[in-house]
Design an enzyme around this catalytic site. Sequence first.
Site, mmCIF file in Angstrom:
data_model
loop_
_atom_site.group_PDB
_atom_site.id
_atom_site.type_symbol
_atom_site.label_atom_id
_atom_site.label_comp_id
_atom_site.label_asym_id
_atom_site.label_seq_id
_atom_site.Cartn_x
_atom_site.Cartn_y
_atom_site.Cartn_z
ATOM 1 N N HIS A 98 0.830 -1.214 0.000
ATOM 2 C CA HIS A 98 0.000 0.000 0.000
ATOM 3 C C HIS A 98 0.855 1.252 0.000
ATOM 4 O O HIS A 98 2.041 1.216 0.322
ATOM 5 C CB HIS A 98 -0.986 0.030 1.182
ATOM 6 N N HIS A 110 3.972 7.120 3.880
ATOM 7 C CA HIS A 110 4.902 5.999 3.726
ATOM 8 C C HIS A 110 4.411 5.079 2.610
ATOM 9 O O HIS A 110 3.272 5.178 2.162
ATOM 10 C CB HIS A 110 5.075 5.206 5.032
ATOM 11 N N GLU A 168 7.595 0.935 5.134
ATOM 12 C CA GLU A 168 7.016 -0.077 6.005
ATOM 13 C C GLU A 168 7.253 -1.429 5.331
ATOM 14 O O GLU A 168 7.109 -1.545 4.114
ATOM 15 C CB GLU A 168 5.509 0.178 6.151
HETATM 16 CO CO CO Z 1 1.031 1.327 6.278
#
Ligand code: CO
Length: 134
Positions: A7, A79, A130
Amino acid sequence: MIGRLNHVAIAVPDLTAAAEQYRGPLGAEVGAPQPLPEHGVTVVFIELPNTKIELLHPLGEGSPIAAFLDKNPAGGIHHICYEVDDILAARDRLTGAGARVLGDGTPKIGAHGKPVLFLHPKDFNGCLLELEQV
Ligand code: CO
């Protein structure tokens, strides 16, 4: 080592307005808001054919997203998340190459119920990364 883009996370000043914008004008499949107090955020996931968008809004005191929105009041990309097969092996490989993991280096359970880690943006071209074990 890294796999699919899981994502892209966008910090938003108004979660309802942002979710409605994705549901309406952008015509996306938008999930329900999920409070994640241990991460200091409320998230809304948007399912796209090839990845997800994660809308982030501050939750509680000292949220990391509050500080981000202070600097970026209109919101912004916060992020990006890459999938890995083995998060501990990924962490050890990255720290061995000099990258810094945020926090104490222990994976936390993220929004999808899977272990996640964050890597310092200064070590990755100004982008907070991440990693999620899938
Ligand atoms: Co995230």
